[in-house]
Design a protein around this motif. Structure first.
Motif, mmCIF file in Angstrom:
data_model
loop_
_atom_site.group_PDB
_atom_site.id
_atom_site.type_symbol
_atom_site.label_atom_id
_atom_site.label_comp_id
_atom_site.label_asym_id
_atom_site.label_seq_id
_atom_site.Cartn_x
_atom_site.Cartn_y
_atom_site.Cartn_z
ATOM 1 N N GLU A 98 0.838 -1.212 0.000
ATOM 2 C CA GLU A 98 0.000 0.000 0.000
ATOM 3 C C GLU A 98 0.863 1.248 0.000
ATOM 4 O O GLU A 98 0.607 2.211 -0.733
ATOM 5 C CB GLU A 98 -0.925 -0.010 1.224
ATOM 6 N N ALA A 99 1.935 1.220 0.795
ATOM 7 C CA ALA A 99 2.837 2.383 0.866
ATOM 8 C C ALA A 99 3.484 2.661 -0.489
ATOM 9 O O ALA A 99 3.534 3.806 -0.945
ATOM 10 C CB ALA A 99 3.915 2.130 1.917
ATOM 11 N N ALA A 100 3.948 1.597 -1.147
ATOM 12 C CA ALA A 100 4.626 1.783 -2.434
ATOM 13 C C ALA A 100 3.677 2.345 -3.486
ATOM 14 O O ALA A 100 4.039 3.241 -4.262
ATOM 15 C CB ALA A 100 5.210 0.459 -2.896
ATOM 16 N N ALA A 101 2.447 1.848 -3.496
ATOM 17 C CA ALA A 101 1.481 2.305 -4.498
ATOM 18 C C ALA A 101 1.151 3.783 -4.292
ATOM 19 O O ALA A 101 1.094 4.568 -5.243
ATOM 20 C CB ALA A 101 0.217 1.454 -4.421
ATOM 21 N N ARG A 110 0.948 7.365 -14.011
ATOM 22 C CA ARG A 110 0.738 5.927 -14.290
ATOM 23 C C ARG A 110 1.953 5.155 -13.809
ATOM 24 O O ARG A 110 3.089 5.587 -14.033
ATOM 25 C CB ARG A 110 0.623 5.684 -15.812
ATOM 26 N N PHE A 111 1.736 4.048 -13.172
ATOM 27 C CA PHE A 111 2.865 3.204 -12.763
ATOM 28 C C PHE A 111 2.536 1.749 -13.022
ATOM 29 O O PHE A 111 1.366 1.369 -13.160
ATOM 30 C CB PHE A 111 3.224 3.431 -11.284
ATOM 31 N N SER A 112 3.573 0.946 -13.131
ATOM 32 C CA SER A 112 3.415 -0.512 -13.203
ATOM 33 C C SER A 112 4.093 -1.139 -12.001
ATOM 34 O O SER A 112 5.052 -0.583 -11.450
ATOM 35 C CB SER A 112 4.056 -1.080 -14.486
ATOM 36 N N VAL A 113 3.565 -2.274 -11.601
ATOM 37 C CA VAL A 113 4.181 -3.064 -10.535
ATOM 38 C C VAL A 113 4.917 -4.227 -11.196
ATOM 39 O O VAL A 113 4.392 -4.843 -12.134
ATOM 40 C CB VAL A 113 3.116 -3.620 -9.554
ATOM 41 N N VAL A 114 6.141 -4.497 -10.752
ATOM 42 C CA VAL A 114 6.861 -5.688 -11.203
ATOM 43 C C VAL A 114 7.103 -6.567 -9.980
ATOM 44 O O VAL A 114 7.870 -6.185 -9.084
ATOM 45 C CB VAL A 114 8.193 -5.337 -11.890
ATOM 46 N N THR A 115 6.410 -7.690 -9.946
ATOM 47 C CA THR A 115 6.549 -8.593 -8.812
ATOM 48 C C THR A 115 7.313 -9.847 -9.237
ATOM 49 O O THR A 115 7.951 -9.873 -10.292
ATOM 50 C CB THR A 115 5.176 -8.941 -8.197
ATOM 51 N N GLU A 125 -3.392 -7.191 -7.453
ATOM 52 C CA GLU A 125 -4.419 -6.436 -8.178
ATOM 53 C C GLU A 125 -5.610 -6.141 -7.266
ATOM 54 O O GLU A 125 -6.133 -5.033 -7.242
ATOM 55 C CB GLU A 125 -4.879 -7.223 -9.402
ATOM 56 N N ALA A 126 -6.010 -7.130 -6.469
ATOM 57 C CA ALA A 126 -7.137 -6.922 -5.551
ATOM 58 C C ALA A 126 -6.784 -5.875 -4.496
ATOM 59 O O ALA A 126 -7.625 -5.043 -4.119
ATOM 60 C CB ALA A 126 -7.503 -8.244 -4.880
ATOM 61 N N ASN A 127 -5.553 -5.896 -4.038
ATOM 62 C CA ASN A 127 -5.122 -4.891 -3.048
ATOM 63 C C ASN A 127 -5.229 -3.481 -3.627
ATOM 64 O O ASN A 127 -5.695 -2.556 -2.967
ATOM 65 C CB ASN A 127 -3.692 -5.156 -2.597
ATOM 66 N N TYR A 131 -7.275 -0.355 -2.231
ATOM 67 C CA TYR A 131 -6.620 0.902 -1.808
ATOM 68 C C TYR A 131 -7.086 2.090 -2.648
ATOM 69 O O TYR A 131 -6.651 3.217 -2.430
ATOM 70 C CB TYR A 131 -5.103 0.762 -1.918
ATOM 71 N N GLY A 132 -7.912 1.838 -3.670
ATOM 72 C CA GLY A 132 -8.372 2.938 -4.511
ATOM 73 C C GLY A 132 -7.331 3.422 -5.498
ATOM 74 O O GLY A 132 -7.415 4.534 -5.994
ATOM 75 N N LEU A 133 -6.367 2.574 -5.813
ATOM 76 C CA LEU A 133 -5.278 2.986 -6.701
ATOM 77 C C LEU A 133 -5.193 2.153 -7.977
ATOM 78 O O LEU A 133 -4.263 2.323 -8.766
ATOM 79 C CB LEU A 133 -3.940 2.924 -5.951
ATOM 80 N N ALA A 134 -6.165 1.300 -8.220
ATOM 81 C CA ALA A 134 -6.114 0.457 -9.414
ATOM 82 C C ALA A 134 -6.105 1.308 -10.686
ATOM 83 O O ALA A 134 -5.441 0.971 -11.666
ATOM 84 C CB ALA A 134 -7.284 -0.509 -9.423
ATOM 85 N N SER A 135 -6.782 2.462 -10.645
ATOM 86 C CA SER A 135 -6.862 3.298 -11.852
ATOM 87 C C SER A 135 -5.524 3.952 -12.183
ATOM 88 O O SER A 135 -5.307 4.419 -13.306
ATOM 89 C CB SER A 135 -7.912 4.403 -11.656
ATOM 90 N N ARG A 136 -4.619 3.995 -11.243
ATOM 91 C CA ARG A 136 -3.303 4.615 -11.474
ATOM 92 C C ARG A 136 -2.257 3.568 -11.857
ATOM 93 O O ARG A 136 -1.170 3.931 -12.310
ATOM 94 C CB ARG A 136 -2.856 5.337 -10.210
ATOM 95 N N CYS A 137 -2.605 2.304 -11.682
ATOM 96 C CA CYS A 137 -1.650 1.236 -12.003
ATOM 97 C C CYS A 137 -1.981 0.670 -13.377
ATOM 98 O O CYS A 137 -3.061 0.104 -13.589
ATOM 99 C CB CYS A 137 -1.722 0.118 -10.953
#
Ligand code: 5HY
Length: 238
Positions: A98-101, A110-115, A125-127, A131-137
């Motif tokens: 959550e902190a990183a997002a 816009r950002f991408s996550v690399v796991t 994705e569910a997290n 957190y209300g940040l899916a639209s920014r990822c």
């Protein structure tokens, strides 16, 4: 100030790596006390491992509360046990995912996550939705690197993560990258220098957010779902 950093898996080298980063970003006068679950999975790769890691995590949260921690950081990108920990502790609890997002959303549209592995993607994705940040990822990607490969200096983990970042910047039109594993915490600066964009490490972000909340006297609201656990029998089936 005392910040408790807890790694929900049982791999001490990952705890120590996160503790080094935490101590490097913490303010003077902030003590970082780091630990890992005493029992549970050596790494968390998907929902089964995540569920199995929660009891060990909560035992450490309880100990840290008794030791007077001012805030907690859950050093697992899945934010394993975050809701339960927020119910258990009277102090702020920050998950590195959550902190990183949030940190990424402060520095990029816009950002991408690399796991690590694809099996971790649905949880992440569910997290982000939660957190209300899916639209920014733009996308949650996997470098197809097992978590514990990040603890092996001989592995090609960093190279594979870097290759996935390069794809994300082109294909996703992402402007920043979030590293989707606590075990990647020592790679952020190097990867940011290589790719020329902000690369967010959730450990560093979570520590400064935890410090900040504790410093302004904000803590978890206890009148909703994060209310303290009710007393009840929690032993063997009767
Ligand atoms: C983590 N697993 O940060 C997560 C990342 C993942 O053991 N520590 C783990 O792959 O979901």
């Amino acid at each position: 100030m005392l910040i408790h950093l807890v790694n929900p898996n049982t791999t001490r080298s990952m705890t120590e790596k996160a503790a080094i980063v935490a101590r490097a970003v913490a303010a003077p006068g902030t003590e970082i006390r780091a630990d890992e679950s005493a029992n549970g999975p050596a790494s968390i790769e998907g929902p089964y491992d995540g569920a199995m890691a929660v009891p060990g995590l909560l035992a450490r949260i309880e100990q840290a509360v008794a030791a007077g921690a001012d805030a907690h950081v859950i050093a697992c990108f899945d934010d394993t046990g975050l809701d339960a920990a927020r119910a258990l502790s009277p102090k702020p609890v920050i998950g590195i995912g959550e902190a990183a997002a949030h940190a990424a959303a402060f520095v990029a549209d816009r950002f991408s996550v690399v796991t690590t592995l694809s099996r971790s993607i649905p949880t992440l994705e569910a997290n982000l939705v939660r957190y209300g940040l899916a639209s920014r990822c733009a996308r949650v990607r996997a470098a197809e690197v097992p978590v514990l490969a990040l603890e092996d200096p001989a592995s090609d983990a960093c190279a594979r993560i870097s290759e996935e970042i390069a794809r994300a910047l082109v294909e996703d039109r992402s402007e920043a990258i979030v590293l989707g594993c606590a075990g990647m915490t020592d790679l952020a600066r190097r990867l940011s220098a290589i790719h020329g964009v902000p690369v967010v490490d959730g450990v560093a972000a979570a520590v400064v957010f935890a410090e900040g909340l504790a410093r302004i006297g904000l803590s978890t609201s206890k009148i909703g779902g994060w209310a303290p656990p009710l007393p009840k029998a929690r032993g063997r089936a009767e």
